[in-house]
Design a protein around this motif. Structure first.
Motif, PDB file in Angstrom:
ATOM      1  N   LYS A  45      58.402  70.796  56.835  1.00  0.00           N
ATOM      2  CA  LYS A  45      59.353  71.692  57.484  1.00  0.00           C
ATOM      3  C   LYS A  45      59.123  71.722  58.995  1.00  0.00           C
ATOM      4  O   LYS A  45      60.072  71.665  59.781  1.00  0.00           O
ATOM      5  CB  LYS A  45      59.229  73.105  56.897  1.00  0.00           C
ATOM      6  N   ALA A  46      57.853  71.803  59.404  1.00  0.00           N
ATOM      7  CA  ALA A  46      57.523  71.844  60.831  1.00  0.00           C
ATOM      8  C   ALA A  46      57.959  70.561  61.529  1.00  0.00           C
ATOM      9  O   ALA A  46      58.523  70.604  62.631  1.00  0.00           O
ATOM     10  CB  ALA A  46      56.033  72.080  61.022  1.00  0.00           C
ATOM     11  N   ALA A  47      57.720  69.411  60.900  1.00  0.00           N
ATOM     12  CA  ALA A  47      58.115  68.124  61.485  1.00  0.00           C
ATOM     13  C   ALA A  47      59.629  68.068  61.677  1.00  0.00           C
ATOM     14  O   ALA A  47      60.122  67.609  62.722  1.00  0.00           O
ATOM     15  CB  ALA A  47      57.642  66.978  60.599  1.00  0.00           C
ATOM     16  N   GLN A  48      60.361  68.540  60.693  1.00  0.00           N
ATOM     17  CA  GLN A  48      61.825  68.558  60.793  1.00  0.00           C
ATOM     18  C   GLN A  48      62.291  69.517  61.873  1.00  0.00           C
ATOM     19  O   GLN A  48      63.213  69.204  62.647  1.00  0.00           O
ATOM     20  CB  GLN A  48      62.437  68.917  59.448  1.00  0.00           C
ATOM     21  N   GLU A  49      61.659  70.691  61.942  1.00  0.00           N
ATOM     22  CA  GLU A  49      62.075  71.707  62.922  1.00  0.00           C
ATOM     23  C   GLU A  49      61.890  71.248  64.365  1.00  0.00           C
ATOM     24  O   GLU A  49      62.665  71.628  65.237  1.00  0.00           O
ATOM     25  CB  GLU A  49      61.320  73.019  62.684  1.00  0.00           C
ATOM     26  N   VAL A  50      60.851  70.439  64.635  1.00  0.00           N
ATOM     27  CA  VAL A  50      60.649  69.963  66.011  1.00  0.00           C
ATOM     28  C   VAL A  50      61.380  68.647  66.273  1.00  0.00           C
ATOM     29  O   VAL A  50      61.295  68.094  67.361  1.00  0.00           O
ATOM     30  CB  VAL A  50      59.146  69.839  66.394  1.00  0.00           C
ATOM     31  N   GLY A  51      62.094  68.141  65.259  1.00  0.00           N
ATOM     32  CA  GLY A  51      62.935  66.965  65.451  1.00  0.00           C
ATOM     33  C   GLY A  51      62.236  65.624  65.325  1.00  0.00           C
ATOM     34  O   GLY A  51      62.712  64.633  65.891  1.00  0.00           O
ATOM     35  N   MET A  52      61.141  65.572  64.596  1.00  0.00           N
ATOM     36  CA  MET A  52      60.481  64.280  64.379  1.00  0.00           C
ATOM     37  C   MET A  52      61.335  63.465  63.401  1.00  0.00           C
ATOM     38  O   MET A  52      61.796  63.995  62.389  1.00  0.00           O
ATOM     39  CB  MET A  52      59.060  64.478  63.831  1.00  0.00           C
ATOM     40  N   THR A  53      61.557  62.198  63.708  1.00  0.00           N
ATOM     41  CA  THR A  53      62.344  61.353  62.817  1.00  0.00           C
ATOM     42  C   THR A  53      61.492  60.948  61.616  1.00  0.00           C
ATOM     43  O   THR A  53      60.276  60.784  61.736  1.00  0.00           O
ATOM     44  CB  THR A  53      62.845  60.089  63.538  1.00  0.00           C
ATOM     45  N   LYS A  54      62.135  60.804  60.468  1.00  0.00           N
ATOM     46  CA  LYS A  54      61.426  60.518  59.207  1.00  0.00           C
ATOM     47  C   LYS A  54      60.534  59.277  59.294  1.00  0.00           C
ATOM     48  O   LYS A  54      59.483  59.228  58.676  1.00  0.00           O
ATOM     49  CB  LYS A  54      62.426  60.321  58.063  1.00  0.00           C
ATOM     50  N   ASP A  55      60.947  58.277  60.069  1.00  0.00           N
ATOM     51  CA  ASP A  55      60.156  57.044  60.140  1.00  0.00           C
ATOM     52  C   ASP A  55      59.006  57.132  61.148  1.00  0.00           C
ATOM     53  O   ASP A  55      58.203  56.214  61.254  1.00  0.00           O
ATOM     54  CB  ASP A  55      61.048  55.850  60.460  1.00  0.00           C
ATOM     55  N   SER A  56      58.908  58.258  61.875  1.00  0.00           N
ATOM     56  CA  SER A  56      57.856  58.379  62.893  1.00  0.00           C
ATOM     57  C   SER A  56      56.581  59.032  62.367  1.00  0.00           C
ATOM     58  O   SER A  56      55.575  59.073  63.070  1.00  0.00           O
ATOM     59  CB  SER A  56      58.368  59.174  64.100  1.00  0.00           C
ATOM     60  N   TYR A  57      56.626  59.540  61.140  1.00  0.00           N
ATOM     61  CA  TYR A  57      55.453  60.234  60.617  1.00  0.00           C
ATOM     62  C   TYR A  57      55.338  60.072  59.114  1.00  0.00           C
ATOM     63  O   TYR A  57      56.296  59.727  58.425  1.00  0.00           O
ATOM     64  CB  TYR A  57      55.486  61.723  60.973  1.00  0.00           C
ATOM     65  N   SER A  58      54.134  60.324  58.636  1.00  0.00           N
ATOM     66  CA  SER A  58      53.877  60.490  57.202  1.00  0.00           C
ATOM     67  C   SER A  58      52.905  61.657  57.088  1.00  0.00           C
ATOM     68  O   SER A  58      52.266  62.051  58.069  1.00  0.00           O
ATOM     69  CB  SER A  58      53.320  59.213  56.577  1.00  0.00           C
ATOM     70  N   ILE A  59      52.841  62.222  55.896  1.00  0.00           N
ATOM     71  CA  ILE A  59      51.981  63.383  55.673  1.00  0.00           C
ATOM     72  C   ILE A  59      51.012  63.041  54.546  1.00  0.00           C
ATOM     73  O   ILE A  59      51.436  62.565  53.497  1.00  0.00           O
ATOM     74  CB  ILE A  59      52.817  64.624  55.296  1.00  0.00           C
ATOM     75  N   ILE A  60      49.741  63.286  54.796  1.00  0.00           N
ATOM     76  CA  ILE A  60      48.714  63.093  53.767  1.00  0.00           C
ATOM     77  C   ILE A  60      47.895  64.372  53.682  1.00  0.00           C
ATOM     78  O   ILE A  60      47.461  64.908  54.702  1.00  0.00           O
ATOM     79  CB  ILE A  60      47.791  61.889  54.070  1.00  0.00           C
ATOM     80  N   HIS A  61      47.680  64.845  52.461  1.00  0.00           N
ATOM     81  CA  HIS A  61      46.939  66.085  52.252  1.00  0.00           C
ATOM     82  C   HIS A  61      45.501  65.961  52.763  1.00  0.00           C
ATOM     83  O   HIS A  61      44.809  64.971  52.505  1.00  0.00           O
ATOM     84  CB  HIS A  61      46.910  66.455  50.764  1.00  0.00           C
ATOM     85  N   LEU A  62      45.056  66.999  53.480  1.00  0.00           N
ATOM     86  CA  LEU A  62      43.671  67.104  53.938  1.00  0.00           C
ATOM     87  C   LEU A  62      43.316  68.572  54.067  1.00  0.00           C
ATOM     88  O   LEU A  62      43.941  69.307  54.828  1.00  0.00           O
ATOM     89  CB  LEU A  62      43.482  66.414  55.295  1.00  0.00           C
ATOM     90  N   ASP A  63      42.313  68.991  53.312  1.00  0.00           N
ATOM     91  CA  ASP A  63      41.735  70.330  53.440  1.00  0.00           C
ATOM     92  C   ASP A  63      40.317  70.134  53.952  1.00  0.00           C
ATOM     93  O   ASP A  63      39.425  69.751  53.196  1.00  0.00           O
ATOM     94  CB  ASP A  63      41.739  71.056  52.097  1.00  0.00           C
ATOM     95  N   LEU A  64      40.120  70.367  55.230  1.00  0.00           N
ATOM     96  CA  LEU A  64      38.817  70.114  55.848  1.00  0.00           C
ATOM     97  C   LEU A  64      37.705  71.011  55.324  1.00  0.00           C
ATOM     98  O   LEU A  64      36.533  70.712  55.529  1.00  0.00           O
ATOM     99  CB  LEU A  64      38.925  70.240  57.367  1.00  0.00           C
ATOM    100  N   ALA A  65      38.055  72.101  54.633  1.00  0.00           N
ATOM    101  CA  ALA A  65      37.030  72.971  54.047  1.00  0.00           C
ATOM    102  C   ALA A  65      36.422  72.355  52.795  1.00  0.00           C
ATOM    103  O   ALA A  65      35.408  72.834  52.306  1.00  0.00           O
ATOM    104  CB  ALA A  65      37.613  74.337  53.704  1.00  0.00           C
ATOM    105  N   SER A  66      37.020  71.287  52.297  1.00  0.00           N
ATOM    106  CA  SER A  66      36.538  70.624  51.085  1.00  0.00           C
ATOM    107  C   SER A  66      36.082  69.211  51.411  1.00  0.00           C
ATOM    108  O   SER A  66      36.890  68.357  51.810  1.00  0.00           O
ATOM    109  CB  SER A  66      37.659  70.570  50.038  1.00  0.00           C
ATOM    110  N   LEU A  67      34.804  68.955  51.232  1.00  0.00           N
ATOM    111  CA  LEU A  67      34.289  67.614  51.508  1.00  0.00           C
ATOM    112  C   LEU A  67      34.914  66.591  50.569  1.00  0.00           C
ATOM    113  O   LEU A  67      35.154  65.445  50.961  1.00  0.00           O
ATOM    114  CB  LEU A  67      32.770  67.607  51.434  1.00  0.00           C
ATOM    115  N   ASP A  68      35.227  66.992  49.328  1.00  0.00           N
ATOM    116  CA  ASP A  68      35.931  66.100  48.398  1.00  0.00           C
ATOM    117  C   ASP A  68      37.305  65.735  48.937  1.00  0.00           C
ATOM    118  O   ASP A  68      37.745  64.592  48.836  1.00  0.00           O
ATOM    119  CB  ASP A  68      36.083  66.750  47.011  1.00  0.00           C
ATOM    120  N   SER A  69      38.005  66.710  49.516  1.00  0.00           N
ATOM    121  CA  SER A  69      39.325  66.458  50.081  1.00  0.00           C
ATOM    122  C   SER A  69      39.235  65.492  51.263  1.00  0.00           C
ATOM    123  O   SER A  69      40.105  64.631  51.434  1.00  0.00           O
ATOM    124  CB  SER A  69      39.981  67.769  50.523  1.00  0.00           C
TER     125      SER A  69
END
Length: 190
Positions: A45-69
């Motif tokens: 939602k944030a990427a869309q709201e600031v106008g990033m084009t779909k081909d300019s980004y990808s999203i990968i899950h990362l929770d830095l509080a979890s070393l497994d993540s």
């Protein structure tokens, strides 16, 4: 004709604030931005709201509080086949009003686990990826932007006191319960 490969940057905490606007600025300059975040719908939602084009980004899950993540993120990033040309460590949590410490899955005080231990592991695991990058100039950037948050201006939320790491007694003792502070002393938020 040989086409030049698009440079790739990973930005942690790219769903809001400095991380989001850094991601947007880099995407606008032709980078492919991997937005490394906990909350995937919020990030999209944030990427869309600031106008990033779909081909300019990808999203990968990362929770830095979890070393497994962190380990899973590195595996997932490598599976994309992209080179890592820059890594921007921006994500952080700030819990100045907490009365009792929160803990990560591994048992570390949550803000240190997220803001320091997770990024330390991420940088160490991805250092080889950076070294292998064909980019002439590789970058590892670490930000500390708690004071850039407008919610903290004007005394709404206290600015943290200068850190006192002592002799790292808390780290030496393993930094797990009952220890909450790096200096080994009683819990103090912020």
């Amino acid at each position: 004709m040989v086409q030049e490969q698009q440079s790739t940057v990973v930005v942690t905490g790219a769903s809001s604030g400095v991380g989001l606007y850094a991601a947007k600025a880099l995407a606008d300059r032709g980078w492919h931005v991997v937005m490394a975040c906990r909350n995937l719908p919020k990030t999209e939602k944030a990427a869309q709201e600031v106008g990033m084009t779909k081909d300019s980004y990808s999203i990968i899950h990362l929770d830095l509080a979890s070393l497994d993540s962190v380990h899973k993120f590195v595996t997932d990033f490598r599976a994309t086949g992209k080179s890592l040309d820059s890594l921007v460590c921006n994500a952080a949590i700030y819990l100045p009003l907490e009365k009792e410490p929160q803990r990560s899955k591994e048992g570390y005080e949550l803000s240190v686990a997220t803001n320091h231990l997770g990024h330390f592991l991420l940088c160490n695991l991805m250092l080889e990826d950076l070294k292998k990058s064909p980019a002439a100039e590789k970058r590892l950037v670490i930000l500390g932007t708690v004071t850039a948050n407008p919610k903290e201006l004007g005394g709404k939320i206290p600015i943290p006191a200068p850190p006192n790491l002592g002799d790292l007694q808390g780290m030496e003792a393993g930094f797990k319960a009952p220890i909450t502070m790096i200096d080994g002393k009683k819990f103090k938020p912020g």
